[in-house]
Design an enzyme around this catalytic site. Sequence first.
Site, mmCIF file in Angstrom:
data_model
loop_
_atom_site.group_PDB
_atom_site.id
_atom_site.type_symbol
_atom_site.label_atom_id
_atom_site.label_comp_id
_atom_site.label_asym_id
_atom_site.label_seq_id
_atom_site.Cartn_x
_atom_site.Cartn_y
_atom_site.Cartn_z
ATOM 1 N N TRP A 8 -4.421 4.229 -17.843
ATOM 2 C CA TRP A 8 -4.357 4.825 -16.758
ATOM 3 C C TRP A 8 -3.770 4.223 -15.466
ATOM 4 O O TRP A 8 -3.501 4.849 -14.487
ATOM 5 C CB TRP A 8 -5.869 5.401 -16.387
ATOM 6 C CG TRP A 8 -6.345 6.498 -16.976
ATOM 7 C CD1 TRP A 8 -5.987 7.021 -18.130
ATOM 8 C CD2 TRP A 8 -7.623 7.182 -16.756
ATOM 9 N NE1 TRP A 8 -6.897 7.978 -18.353
ATOM 10 C CE2 TRP A 8 -7.844 7.995 -17.850
ATOM 11 C CE3 TRP A 8 -8.747 6.906 -15.682
ATOM 12 C CZ2 TRP A 8 -9.137 8.804 -17.883
ATOM 13 C CZ3 TRP A 8 -9.903 7.720 -15.933
ATOM 14 C CH2 TRP A 8 -10.062 8.615 -16.854
ATOM 15 N N HIS A 89 -0.520 -7.350 -19.196
ATOM 16 C CA HIS A 89 0.355 -6.143 -19.133
ATOM 17 C C HIS A 89 1.650 -6.588 -18.193
ATOM 18 O O HIS A 89 1.561 -7.307 -17.453
ATOM 19 C CB HIS A 89 -0.372 -5.053 -18.547
ATOM 20 C CG HIS A 89 0.537 -3.755 -18.663
ATOM 21 N ND1 HIS A 89 1.456 -3.620 -17.735
ATOM 22 C CD2 HIS A 89 0.444 -2.790 -19.425
ATOM 23 C CE1 HIS A 89 2.187 -2.510 -17.798
ATOM 24 N NE2 HIS A 89 1.355 -1.788 -19.160
ATOM 25 N N GLU A 91 3.132 -5.413 -16.181
ATOM 26 C CA GLU A 91 3.164 -4.995 -14.719
ATOM 27 C C GLU A 91 2.382 -6.272 -14.097
ATOM 28 O O GLU A 91 2.378 -6.377 -12.968
ATOM 29 C CB GLU A 91 2.473 -3.778 -14.418
ATOM 30 C CG GLU A 91 3.365 -2.551 -14.610
ATOM 31 C CD GLU A 91 2.836 -1.380 -15.049
ATOM 32 O OE1 GLU A 91 1.520 -1.124 -15.029
ATOM 33 O OE2 GLU A 91 3.541 -0.553 -15.701
ATOM 34 N N GLU A 154 5.532 -3.750 -25.883
ATOM 35 C CA GLU A 154 5.823 -3.052 -24.790
ATOM 36 C C GLU A 154 7.165 -3.504 -24.302
ATOM 37 O O GLU A 154 7.136 -4.522 -23.351
ATOM 38 C CB GLU A 154 4.700 -2.770 -23.986
ATOM 39 C CG GLU A 154 3.617 -2.481 -24.530
ATOM 40 C CD GLU A 154 2.759 -1.667 -22.993
ATOM 41 O OE1 GLU A 154 2.407 -0.426 -22.980
ATOM 42 O OE2 GLU A 154 2.336 -2.603 -22.137
ATOM 43 N N GLY A 160 7.477 3.615 -18.647
ATOM 44 C CA GLY A 160 7.630 4.570 -17.497
ATOM 45 C C GLY A 160 9.160 5.014 -17.313
ATOM 46 O O GLY A 160 9.433 5.461 -16.549
ATOM 47 N N GLY A 211 0.806 5.239 -21.447
ATOM 48 C CA GLY A 211 0.605 5.037 -19.957
ATOM 49 C C GLY A 211 0.687 6.581 -19.316
ATOM 50 O O GLY A 211 -0.242 7.102 -19.490
ATOM 51 N N GLY A 212 1.909 6.888 -18.407
ATOM 52 C CA GLY A 212 1.771 8.243 -17.982
ATOM 53 C C GLY A 212 1.323 9.285 -18.880
ATOM 54 O O GLY A 212 0.889 10.217 -17.906
HETATM 55 P P1 PGA Z 1 4.108 4.313 -20.059
HETATM 56 O O1 PGA Z 1 3.299 3.113 -19.822
HETATM 57 O O2 PGA Z 1 3.815 5.198 -21.365
HETATM 58 O O3 PGA Z 1 4.137 5.047 -18.966
HETATM 59 O O4 PGA Z 1 5.561 3.836 -20.315
HETATM 60 C C1 PGA Z 1 3.021 2.312 -20.945
HETATM 61 C C2 PGA Z 1 2.244 1.105 -20.543
HETATM 62 O O5 PGA Z 1 2.682 0.438 -19.437
HETATM 63 O O6 PGA Z 1 1.187 0.552 -20.918
#
Ligand code: PGA
Length: 228
Positions: A8, A89, A91, A154, A160, A211-212
């Site tokens: 999330w 992750h 991010e 990833e 995203g 994610g999204g």
């Molecule tokens: P996303 O993100 O599905 O929005 O591309 C995946 C993630 O960051 O785990």
Amino acid sequence: MFIIAANWKMNGNVNFAQTYCAELDKFINEQGVKSEIIVLPSAPLLTVVKGNFKIGGQNCHYEKSGAFTGEISAELLKNLGCDYALCGHSERRQMGESSELIAAKAEASHNAGLKAIICIGENDGEDFAKTVFAQLDKSLPFTATAANTIIAYEPVWAIGTGRTPSTKDIEERHAEIKTKSGFKVIYGGSVKPENAAEISNAANVDGLLVGGASLDIEQFKKIITARK
Ligand code: PGA
């Protein structure tokens, strides 16, 4: 077991979590879902997120406890009912987390009895093998085993953005990561209902990190049922 995790990120609130989880729980029970479903909410929602699925933290600290304002320990995640901790992750790597730090977090997760989902992936323009194998070498602690560690591949450029590698690329890259690590490899980056069947049924894909699209329960349900 095939794994489908909903990341999330920094989204949702108490009402959202309650409604979403009631719906997800009902769906899993009614459909007899065979995959392992994991919800990774913001830490304060961990006590709200309940149902016939696993929960996990999006991050943890590498120390057991102490003067680390704003941090959350792996032991507390476990205490709150988590089975998983997401480590590294992209991010968080972008905010400065090194592979060495991520290995320490994964080790703390293992020591607390959690399974670590360790994220790796190349940036746009970076060489896949060079980046990902270096991350893999340094992000895996000595405590990692096939029973307590999952690798999330990833590609950063796919997160995203709506862009994904070709299915052939995903299959080949997962095969390389599996051979090198010996662990399960799940795919993340713009997984949506439209591509979930193709990706989740591809060779060497042991699960999905979403994610999204996981924020919309109807989309997430479609992703869950996409695997044959
Ligand atoms: P996303 O993100 O599905 O929005 O591309 C995946 C993630 O960051 O785990």
